[in-house]
Motif scaffolding. Structure first.
Motif, mmCIF file in Angstrom:
data_model
loop_
_atom_site.group_PDB
_atom_site.id
_atom_site.type_symbol
_atom_site.label_atom_id
_atom_site.label_comp_id
_atom_site.label_asym_id
_atom_site.label_seq_id
_atom_site.Cartn_x
_atom_site.Cartn_y
_atom_site.Cartn_z
ATOM 1 N N LEU A 108 0.856 -1.181 0.000
ATOM 2 C CA LEU A 108 0.000 0.000 0.000
ATOM 3 C C LEU A 108 0.898 1.238 0.000
ATOM 4 O O LEU A 108 1.866 1.308 0.760
ATOM 5 C CB LEU A 108 -0.887 0.001 1.250
ATOM 6 C CG LEU A 108 -1.995 1.045 1.299
ATOM 7 C CD1 LEU A 108 -3.087 0.698 0.276
ATOM 8 C CD2 LEU A 108 -2.595 1.107 2.696
ATOM 9 N N LYS A 109 0.579 2.207 -0.850
ATOM 10 C CA LYS A 109 1.363 3.436 -0.885
ATOM 11 C C LYS A 109 0.595 4.520 -1.617
ATOM 12 O O LYS A 109 -0.282 4.194 -2.433
ATOM 13 C CB LYS A 109 2.735 3.194 -1.501
ATOM 14 C CG LYS A 109 2.691 2.658 -2.913
ATOM 15 C CD LYS A 109 4.060 2.288 -3.408
ATOM 16 C CE LYS A 109 3.897 1.838 -4.834
ATOM 17 N NZ LYS A 109 4.518 0.777 -5.330
ATOM 18 N N PRO A 110 0.897 5.741 -1.319
ATOM 19 C CA PRO A 110 1.789 6.224 -0.262
ATOM 20 C C PRO A 110 1.123 6.165 1.113
ATOM 21 O O PRO A 110 -0.096 6.253 1.236
ATOM 22 C CB PRO A 110 2.073 7.670 -0.670
ATOM 23 C CG PRO A 110 0.936 8.072 -1.542
ATOM 24 C CD PRO A 110 0.389 6.819 -2.163
ATOM 25 N N VAL A 111 1.966 6.019 2.109
ATOM 26 C CA VAL A 111 1.525 5.841 3.487
ATOM 27 C C VAL A 111 2.354 6.754 4.386
ATOM 28 O O VAL A 111 3.574 6.813 4.250
ATOM 29 C CB VAL A 111 1.713 4.368 3.921
ATOM 30 C CG1 VAL A 111 1.475 4.196 5.390
ATOM 31 C CG2 VAL A 111 0.816 3.454 3.116
ATOM 32 N N VAL A 112 1.683 7.452 5.296
ATOM 33 C CA VAL A 112 2.327 8.258 6.334
ATOM 34 C C VAL A 112 1.586 7.986 7.646
ATOM 35 O O VAL A 112 0.574 7.288 7.649
ATOM 36 C CB VAL A 112 2.296 9.770 5.991
ATOM 37 C CG1 VAL A 112 3.070 10.065 4.717
ATOM 38 C CG2 VAL A 112 0.875 10.286 5.891
ATOM 39 N N HIS A 113 2.094 8.546 8.724
ATOM 40 C CA HIS A 113 1.322 8.455 9.973
ATOM 41 C C HIS A 113 1.388 9.773 10.717
ATOM 42 O O HIS A 113 2.284 10.589 10.496
ATOM 43 C CB HIS A 113 1.734 7.243 10.823
ATOM 44 C CG HIS A 113 2.937 7.437 11.672
ATOM 45 N ND1 HIS A 113 2.855 7.640 13.023
ATOM 46 C CD2 HIS A 113 4.253 7.432 11.372
ATOM 47 C CE1 HIS A 113 4.077 7.747 13.528
ATOM 48 N NE2 HIS A 113 4.936 7.638 12.547
ATOM 49 N N LEU A 114 0.379 9.995 11.558
ATOM 50 C CA LEU A 114 0.241 11.243 12.291
ATOM 51 C C LEU A 114 1.189 11.260 13.484
ATOM 52 O O LEU A 114 1.052 10.439 14.402
ATOM 53 C CB LEU A 114 -1.218 11.413 12.745
ATOM 54 C CG LEU A 114 -1.544 12.642 13.579
ATOM 55 C CD1 LEU A 114 -1.217 13.926 12.838
ATOM 56 C CD2 LEU A 114 -3.011 12.610 13.978
ATOM 57 N N GLU A 115 2.110 12.181 13.457
ATOM 58 C CA GLU A 115 3.078 12.328 14.541
ATOM 59 C C GLU A 115 2.357 12.643 15.849
ATOM 60 O O GLU A 115 1.573 13.584 15.922
ATOM 61 C CB GLU A 115 4.045 13.461 14.201
ATOM 62 C CG GLU A 115 5.111 13.728 15.221
ATOM 63 C CD GLU A 115 5.983 14.907 14.808
ATOM 64 O OE1 GLU A 115 6.385 15.651 15.714
ATOM 65 O OE2 GLU A 115 6.228 15.081 13.603
ATOM 66 N N GLY A 116 2.568 11.813 16.854
ATOM 67 C CA GLY A 116 1.947 12.031 18.160
ATOM 68 C C GLY A 116 0.511 11.559 18.265
ATOM 69 O O GLY A 116 -0.091 11.646 19.323
#
Length: 132
Positions: A108-116
């Motif tokens: 799966l892409k693109p993938v990021v995550h929420l900092e904190g």
């Protein structure tokens, strides 16, 4: 005989965070509601009831992630077939880092995550709605 853990949670988190970009809450606020970004809430239902939800976020319990991503799974969810950037988040950023790394491993892409995580989101004044 006690178990011998050879790779601890911190090593797993460090490896995940080295591969997955963490989006700061202020940047995430500007991405919420855009068609090209899908926010994936990994928290469990008790957390949603207690703390509320990010408006427009899609709830995917962490335990179902791999099954919902994979189109070959009988549990596949079409939200993961969309052409968008997936922004994973949990309460504090740990589960989302690991989940995002797993999603990348699956293709799966693109993938990021929420900092904190959601905690940082609310501290930054991010919108929250209560479940009915």
């Amino acid at each position: 005989m006690p178990q011998e853990i050879t790779t601890g949670y911190q090593a797993l988190l460090d490896a995940a965070n080295a591969r997955v970009r963490a989006v700061p809450p202020q940047e995430a606020k500007s991405l919420l509601g855009r068609e090209d970004h899908i926010f994936i809430d990994l928290r469990d239902p008790r957390e949603l009831e207690r703390e509320g939800m990010m408006p427009g976020a899609f709830h995917c319990p962490r335990g179902m992630l791999e099954f919902w991503i994979d189109p070959a799974s009988p549990y596949h969810n079409d939200v993961f077939a969309r052409d968008a950037t997936f922004v994973f988040f949990c309460a504090g950023g740990w589960r989302s880092a690991l989940a995002a790394a797993t999603a990348l491993d699956m293709g799966l892409k693109p993938v990021v995550h929420l900092e904190g995580g959601f905690s940082a989101w609310t501290k930054a004044g991010g919108k929250v709605e209560r479940r009915a």
